[in-house]
Design a protein around this motif. Structure first.
Motif, PDB file in Angstrom:
ATOM      1  N   ASP A   1       0.826  -1.213   0.000  1.00  0.00           N
ATOM      2  CA  ASP A   1       0.000   0.000   0.000  1.00  0.00           C
ATOM      3  C   ASP A   1       0.858   1.260   0.000  1.00  0.00           C
ATOM      4  N   THR A   2       1.851   1.308   0.893  1.00  0.00           N
ATOM      5  CA  THR A   2       2.629   2.536   1.076  1.00  0.00           C
ATOM      6  C   THR A   2       3.616   2.789  -0.059  1.00  0.00           C
ATOM      7  N   LEU A   3       3.881   1.777  -0.865  1.00  0.00           N
ATOM      8  CA  LEU A   3       4.734   1.965  -2.041  1.00  0.00           C
ATOM      9  C   LEU A   3       3.910   2.239  -3.302  1.00  0.00           C
ATOM     10  N   GLY A   4       2.596   2.316  -3.151  1.00  0.00           N
ATOM     11  CA  GLY A   4       1.729   2.582  -4.291  1.00  0.00           C
ATOM     12  C   GLY A   4       1.510   1.373  -5.179  1.00  0.00           C
ATOM     13  N   VAL A   5       2.024   0.220  -4.775  1.00  0.00           N
ATOM     14  CA  VAL A   5       1.903  -0.981  -5.603  1.00  0.00           C
ATOM     15  C   VAL A   5       0.462  -1.479  -5.634  1.00  0.00           C
ATOM     16  N   THR A   6      -0.195  -1.464  -4.485  1.00  0.00           N
ATOM     17  CA  THR A   6      -1.580  -1.945  -4.425  1.00  0.00           C
ATOM     18  C   THR A   6      -2.475  -1.136  -5.346  1.00  0.00           C
ATOM     19  N   MET A   7      -2.332   0.185  -5.318  1.00  0.00           N
ATOM     20  CA  MET A   7      -3.168   1.025  -6.163  1.00  0.00           C
ATOM     21  C   MET A   7      -2.821   0.852  -7.640  1.00  0.00           C
ATOM     22  N   LEU A   8      -1.557   0.578  -7.958  1.00  0.00           N
ATOM     23  CA  LEU A   8      -1.186   0.334  -9.347  1.00  0.00           C
ATOM     24  C   LEU A   8      -1.812  -0.964  -9.847  1.00  0.00           C
TER      25      LEU A   8
ATOM     26  N   ASN B   1      -6.186  -3.598 -13.068  1.00  0.00           N
ATOM     27  CA  ASN B   1      -7.229  -4.623 -13.117  1.00  0.00           C
ATOM     28  C   ASN B   1      -8.652  -4.085 -13.100  1.00  0.00           C
ATOM     29  N   HIS B   2      -8.830  -2.807 -12.816  1.00  0.00           N
ATOM     30  CA  HIS B   2     -10.189  -2.267 -12.715  1.00  0.00           C
ATOM     31  C   HIS B   2     -10.310  -0.967 -13.497  1.00  0.00           C
ATOM     32  N   GLN B   3     -10.122  -1.070 -14.786  1.00  0.00           N
ATOM     33  CA  GLN B   3     -10.248   0.092 -15.658  1.00  0.00           C
ATOM     34  C   GLN B   3     -11.660   0.150 -16.228  1.00  0.00           C
ATOM     35  N   SER B   4     -12.322   1.276 -16.047  1.00  0.00           N
ATOM     36  CA  SER B   4     -13.662   1.458 -16.590  1.00  0.00           C
ATOM     37  C   SER B   4     -13.922   2.939 -16.799  1.00  0.00           C
TER      38      SER B   4
ATOM     39  N   THR C   1     -10.638   0.885  -4.770  1.00  0.00           N
ATOM     40  CA  THR C   1      -9.411   1.350  -4.128  1.00  0.00           C
ATOM     41  C   THR C   1      -8.886   0.225  -3.245  1.00  0.00           C
ATOM     42  N   VAL C   2      -7.924   0.529  -2.387  1.00  0.00           N
ATOM     43  CA  VAL C   2      -7.196  -0.519  -1.665  1.00  0.00           C
ATOM     44  C   VAL C   2      -8.077  -1.266  -0.663  1.00  0.00           C
ATOM     45  N   LEU C   3      -7.768  -2.551  -0.493  1.00  0.00           N
ATOM     46  CA  LEU C   3      -8.438  -3.367   0.522  1.00  0.00           C
ATOM     47  C   LEU C   3      -7.986  -2.966   1.913  1.00  0.00           C
ATOM     48  N   GLY C   4      -6.709  -2.702   2.086  1.00  0.00           N
ATOM     49  CA  GLY C   4      -6.172  -2.377   3.397  1.00  0.00           C
ATOM     50  C   GLY C   4      -5.856  -3.625   4.201  1.00  0.00           C
ATOM     51  N   PRO C   5      -5.118  -3.470   5.294  1.00  0.00           N
ATOM     52  CA  PRO C   5      -4.660  -4.629   6.062  1.00  0.00           C
ATOM     53  C   PRO C   5      -5.628  -5.106   7.129  1.00  0.00           C
ATOM     54  N   PHE C   6      -6.799  -4.451   7.286  1.00  0.00           N
ATOM     55  CA  PHE C   6      -7.673  -4.778   8.414  1.00  0.00           C
ATOM     56  C   PHE C   6      -8.979  -5.474   8.025  1.00  0.00           C
TER      57      PHE C   6
ATOM     58  N   ALA D   1      -1.492   8.126   3.018  1.00  0.00           N
ATOM     59  CA  ALA D   1      -0.261   7.336   3.092  1.00  0.00           C
ATOM     60  C   ALA D   1      -0.267   6.144   2.157  1.00  0.00           C
ATOM     61  N   VAL D   2      -1.451   5.701   1.714  1.00  0.00           N
ATOM     62  CA  VAL D   2      -1.515   4.529   0.828  1.00  0.00           C
ATOM     63  C   VAL D   2      -2.065   4.887  -0.550  1.00  0.00           C
ATOM     64  N   PHE D   3      -2.189   6.183  -0.860  1.00  0.00           N
ATOM     65  CA  PHE D   3      -2.520   6.657  -2.207  1.00  0.00           C
ATOM     66  C   PHE D   3      -3.896   6.205  -2.688  1.00  0.00           C
ATOM     67  N   GLY D   4      -4.867   6.043  -1.766  1.00  0.00           N
ATOM     68  CA  GLY D   4      -6.133   5.422  -2.124  1.00  0.00           C
ATOM     69  C   GLY D   4      -7.285   6.347  -2.472  1.00  0.00           C
TER      70      GLY D   4
END
Length: 286
Positions: free
Chosen positions: A76-83, A88-91, A100-105, A244-247
């Motif tokens: 998340d914090t490296l922007g990889v999750t959002m990339l 995978n979700h282009q519309s 957006t991100v799932l997150g760790p929780f 912090a996670v670019f979401g």
């Protein structure tokens, strides 16, 4: 396989994967090796720096358990999750909600709750009434959509971060025949991602803050539709432009409207002020 050096070792490693029968796996590994070796040639790490990198990844793995996923946090914090999410979700369909991100929780199989029920079990905070509809790409309401929600409390903590006897501020709802969902909760607060692990240290030494803007997580699942993982953010939050996670995405920012005491949208009589979130979702056909 002899006399390898900085110029020929990459080709040798790639050749070792030539017998892989899984073509997709082979493509991924070949690309990974190529880019990783190029990165190393570019930055020329010392042996000490490479040892530190391995130690960082080792400690990241050691922080992972059933309630904490430090590797997701790192992604998340490296922007990889959002990339990955963007790939995978282009519309371009305005009827389809952005992800957006799932997150760790996130916790699988949260407690089931009825439409309109309160999920503020064992916590206190400013009341928030959340409601909306789920529709398909044509704008038609979708019944029986599974809606998982989870969030922080008004102090910025998730239930899995606290010593609670049971789940709180997370639940599973099902939309009614008009595609409606609704629940009572508490107003979430902006909060720092966990900083007691290697990811937190990485943010500290690079001069980054760890905060996320206030939000409510949603995961929507329906037959015949792509699952949607997303968040709805409070529009007046100070961290919207430095998550912090670019979401954060503009379409996911909404007014958590402050309402005076009186009758709430579901007919409940409120003796104190509360917040009201009205947000509709659109799902893409699978």
């Amino acid at each position: 396989m002899r006399n390898l050096n900085a110029d020929n070792i990459t080709a040798a490693v790639v050749e070792e994967f030539s017998g892989c029968q899984d073509e997709r796996l082979k493509t991924i590994l070949n690309s990974l090796v190529g880019h990783l070796h190029t990165f190393l040639r570019e930055v020329e790490p010392t042996e000490q720096e490479w040892t530190q990198a391995i130690d960082f990844l080792t400690r990241t793995g050691q922080m992972c358990d059933d309630e904490r996923q430090e590797f997701i946090l790192l992604s998340d914090t490296l922007g990889v999750t959002m990339l990955v999410d963007a790939i995978n979700h282009q519309s371009s369909d305005p009827m389809v909600s952005e992800s957006t991100v799932l997150g760790p929780f996130y916790v699988a199989d949260p407690p089931a709750a009825a439409k309109g029920e309160s999920i503020d079990w064992n916590v206190e905070g400013e009341p928030l009434y959340a409601e909306g509809r789920v529709r398909d790409e044509r704008g038609e309401p979708l019944a029986n959509v599974v809606v998982d929600v989870w969030q922080s409390d008004s102090e910025g903590f998730y239930d899995v971060q606290k010593e609670l006897d049971s789940a709180s501020l997370r639940a599973r709802f099902t939309t009614d025949d008009q595609g409606r969902y609704a629940f009572w909760t508490v107003t979430p607060a902006p909060y720092p991602i966990p900083t007691d692990g290697p990811v937190g240290k990485m943010l500290e030494v690079t001069g980054r803050h760890p905060y996320r803007p206030a939000h409510v997580h949603f995961m929507l699942m329906a037959d015949g539709c792509e699952s949607l993982v997303t968040q709805v953010f409070a529009e007046d939050d100070p961290y919207l432009d430095s998550d912090a996670v670019f979401g954060v995405k503009d379409s996911l920012v909404k007014d958590f409207r402050l309402m005076p005491p009186g009758q709430a949208p579901d007919g409940r009589s409120m003796q104190t002020s509360y917040r009201h979130l009205n947000y509709d979702f659109g799902l893409k056909a699978s």
